[in-house]
Design a protein around this motif. Sequence first.
Motif, mmCIF file in Angstrom:
data_model
loop_
_atom_site.group_PDB
_atom_site.id
_atom_site.type_symbol
_atom_site.label_atom_id
_atom_site.label_comp_id
_atom_site.label_asym_id
_atom_site.label_seq_id
_atom_site.Cartn_x
_atom_site.Cartn_y
_atom_site.Cartn_z
ATOM 1 N N VAL A 161 7.957 1.076 6.665
ATOM 2 C CA VAL A 161 8.133 2.021 7.766
ATOM 3 C C VAL A 161 7.257 1.648 8.949
ATOM 4 O O VAL A 161 6.132 1.178 8.777
ATOM 5 N N THR A 190 13.041 11.412 5.021
ATOM 6 C CA THR A 190 12.093 12.503 5.223
ATOM 7 C C THR A 190 12.829 13.769 5.626
ATOM 8 O O THR A 190 13.909 13.690 6.234
ATOM 9 N N THR A 208 -0.983 9.240 2.139
ATOM 10 C CA THR A 208 -1.024 7.786 2.391
ATOM 11 C C THR A 208 -1.634 7.612 3.779
ATOM 12 O O THR A 208 -1.963 8.597 4.449
ATOM 13 N N ASP A 209 -1.721 6.356 4.238
ATOM 14 C CA ASP A 209 -2.219 6.138 5.609
ATOM 15 C C ASP A 209 -1.342 6.896 6.599
ATOM 16 O O ASP A 209 -1.831 7.474 7.565
ATOM 17 N N MET A 210 -0.019 6.902 6.339
ATOM 18 C CA MET A 210 0.884 7.603 7.249
ATOM 19 C C MET A 210 0.776 9.112 7.117
ATOM 20 O O MET A 210 0.679 9.835 8.093
ATOM 21 N N TYR A 222 10.544 8.632 15.026
ATOM 22 C CA TYR A 222 10.530 8.589 13.556
ATOM 23 C C TYR A 222 11.713 9.362 12.986
ATOM 24 O O TYR A 222 12.448 8.854 12.126
ATOM 25 N N ARG A 274 4.679 -7.892 4.409
ATOM 26 C CA ARG A 274 4.728 -8.816 5.558
ATOM 27 C C ARG A 274 3.462 -9.656 5.635
ATOM 28 O O ARG A 274 3.471 -10.719 6.239
ATOM 29 N N GLY A 323 8.314 14.043 0.513
ATOM 30 C CA GLY A 323 7.453 15.125 0.989
ATOM 31 C C GLY A 323 6.202 14.530 1.620
ATOM 32 O O GLY A 323 5.924 13.331 1.481
ATOM 33 N N ARG A 380 0.858 -1.191 0.000
ATOM 34 C CA ARG A 380 0.000 0.000 0.000
ATOM 35 C C ARG A 380 0.898 1.247 0.000
ATOM 36 O O ARG A 380 2.120 1.149 0.084
HETATM 37 N N1 LIG Z 1 3.597 9.635 3.631
HETATM 38 C C1 LIG Z 1 4.406 10.636 3.937
HETATM 39 O O1 LIG Z 1 3.956 11.778 4.165
HETATM 40 C C2 LIG Z 1 5.901 10.425 3.967
HETATM 41 C C3 LIG Z 1 6.718 11.556 4.130
HETATM 42 C C4 LIG Z 1 8.102 11.382 4.156
HETATM 43 C C5 LIG Z 1 8.638 10.117 4.030
HETATM 44 N N2 LIG Z 1 7.803 9.033 3.886
HETATM 45 C C6 LIG Z 1 8.435 7.706 3.793
HETATM 46 O O2 LIG Z 1 7.914 6.989 2.689
HETATM 47 C C7 LIG Z 1 7.876 5.586 2.992
HETATM 48 C C8 LIG Z 1 6.485 5.035 2.723
HETATM 49 O O3 LIG Z 1 5.564 5.707 3.562
HETATM 50 P P1 LIG Z 1 3.979 5.563 3.377
HETATM 51 O O4 LIG Z 1 3.414 6.897 3.668
HETATM 52 O O5 LIG Z 1 3.682 4.872 2.120
HETATM 53 O O6 LIG Z 1 3.635 4.595 4.614
HETATM 54 P P2 LIG Z 1 2.322 3.714 4.871
HETATM 55 O O7 LIG Z 1 1.235 4.113 3.962
HETATM 56 O O8 LIG Z 1 2.088 3.757 6.337
HETATM 57 O O9 LIG Z 1 2.789 2.229 4.444
HETATM 58 C C9 LIG Z 1 3.789 1.621 5.184
HETATM 59 C C10 LIG Z 1 4.131 0.293 4.550
HETATM 60 O O10 LIG Z 1 5.194 -0.298 5.327
HETATM 61 C C11 LIG Z 1 4.806 -1.642 5.613
HETATM 62 N N3 LIG Z 1 5.493 -2.151 6.807
HETATM 63 C C12 LIG Z 1 5.464 -1.699 8.081
HETATM 64 N N4 LIG Z 1 6.244 -2.460 8.866
HETATM 65 C C13 LIG Z 1 6.756 -3.443 8.068
HETATM 66 C C14 LIG Z 1 7.610 -4.538 8.282
HETATM 67 N N5 LIG Z 1 8.111 -4.815 9.503
HETATM 68 N N6 LIG Z 1 7.961 -5.322 7.233
HETATM 69 C C15 LIG Z 1 7.477 -5.061 5.995
HETATM 70 N N7 LIG Z 1 6.629 -4.046 5.732
HETATM 71 C C16 LIG Z 1 6.281 -3.247 6.761
HETATM 72 C C17 LIG Z 1 3.295 -1.583 5.777
HETATM 73 O O11 LIG Z 1 2.751 -2.889 5.700
HETATM 74 P P3 LIG Z 1 1.349 -3.293 6.425
HETATM 75 O O12 LIG Z 1 0.265 -2.962 5.457
HETATM 76 O O13 LIG Z 1 1.496 -4.758 6.677
HETATM 77 O O14 LIG Z 1 1.237 -2.486 7.699
HETATM 78 C C18 LIG Z 1 2.956 -0.713 4.566
HETATM 79 O O15 LIG Z 1 2.981 -1.472 3.397
HETATM 80 C C19 LIG Z 1 8.312 5.449 4.439
HETATM 81 O O16 LIG Z 1 9.649 5.036 4.526
HETATM 82 C C20 LIG Z 1 8.135 6.837 5.006
HETATM 83 O O17 LIG Z 1 9.021 7.124 6.070
HETATM 84 C C21 LIG Z 1 6.463 9.154 3.856
#
Ligand SMILES: NC(=O)c1ccc[n+]([C@@H]2O[C@H](COP(=O)([O-])OP(=O)(O)OC[C@H]3O[C@@H](n4cnc5c(N)ncnc54)[C@H](OP(=O)(O)O)[C@@H]3O)[C@@H](O)[C@H]2O)c1
Length: 246
Positions: free
Chosen positions: A91, A143, A204-206, A169, A37, A200, A15
């Motif tokens: 993450v 980030t 997403t969910d995060m 984080y 996972r 940026g 996702r």
């Molecule tokens: N969104 C932002 O605003 C933002 C900003 C800056 C940087 N980032 C970076 O971009 C990356 C992606 O973020 P996102 O927003 O897409 O996050 P997200 O929507 O919360 O998705 C996180 C993903 O990581 C997986 N995950 C968590 N723990 C895991 C584990 N132990 N092993 C394998 N997979 C695992 C989750 O799987 P499950 O579905 O099983 O939980 C999910 O697929 C991250 O590294 C984040 O730090 C995001």
Amino acid sequence: METTRKIALITGANRGLGLEIARQLGQRHYMVLLGARNAEAGRAAAAQLIAEGIEAECLVLDVTQADDVAQAVATVGSTYGKLDVLVNNAVFFSRDNQAASQIPTALLQQYLTTNFVAPVAVTQAFLPLLHQSAAGRIVNMSTSIGSLTTMGETIHTTPRMAAAVPLGYSSSKAALNMFTTLLAKELRTTPIKVNSADPGRTQTDMGGPEAPNTVEYGAKVAVWLACLDEDGPTGGFFSYQHVSSW
Ligand SMILES: NC(=O)c1ccc[n+]([C@@H]2O[C@H](COP(=O)([O-])OP(=O)(O)OC[C@H]3O[C@@H](n4cnc5c(N)ncnc54)[C@H](OP(=O)(O)O)[C@@H]3O)[C@@H](O)[C@H]2O)c1
């Protein structure tokens, strides 16, 4: 054994940004391995991309589990004999209080385990296969709030925001950035390039629905760094088309 197609592994790709990075690499004709996972969620995400005409497979991979990592390396090695792109994207993020004065050490440990120790371990395990690629690329998802420079400036310009920055984080991503610089230096005489990417704040969910960036836009920096040609940078920290501060 498969060797001609470019093979990309994206962790946490069921996702969010991981899935979109996989989609955009797939559109560039990479064979994409979606690390997940949860096997069911990973297979559903792969099926979604396959329905869009992308070559995708789910690879069961909890990045914190050594057995999963070893099995994933064995599967990629026996099926493809190499890995061209590794995107360390998975993450751990929680909305619990992470103020520097209060964060419980167990929570801090959880951040460092998933967001720093795990990508180091995954990268180390896949390095032999990345060396089998003519142009291995490693992208570490980071980030701007993992930037010591930006956070140092924020204390003076917007102190309220600085107080809200989550220690768990941010410190895990600052540590990941250090891995980027040191690994890039170590690999500088090889074709492998290692960079950190800042997508940026992304929807997403995060990142939440209020975030300014769409997932399509947020994924671009990682895709660009994954597809760098041999003149591209290594050991850098980038947002899309910009250099970021460490
Ligand atoms: N969104 C932002 O605003 C933002 C900003 C800056 C940087 N980032 C970076 O971009 C990356 C992606 O973020 P996102 O927003 O897409 O996050 P997200 O929507 O919360 O998705 C996180 C993903 O990581 C997986 N995950 C968590 N723990 C895991 C584990 N132990 N092993 C394998 N997979 C695992 C989750 O799987 P499950 O579905 O099983 O939980 C999910 O697929 C991250 O590294 C984040 O730090 C995001």
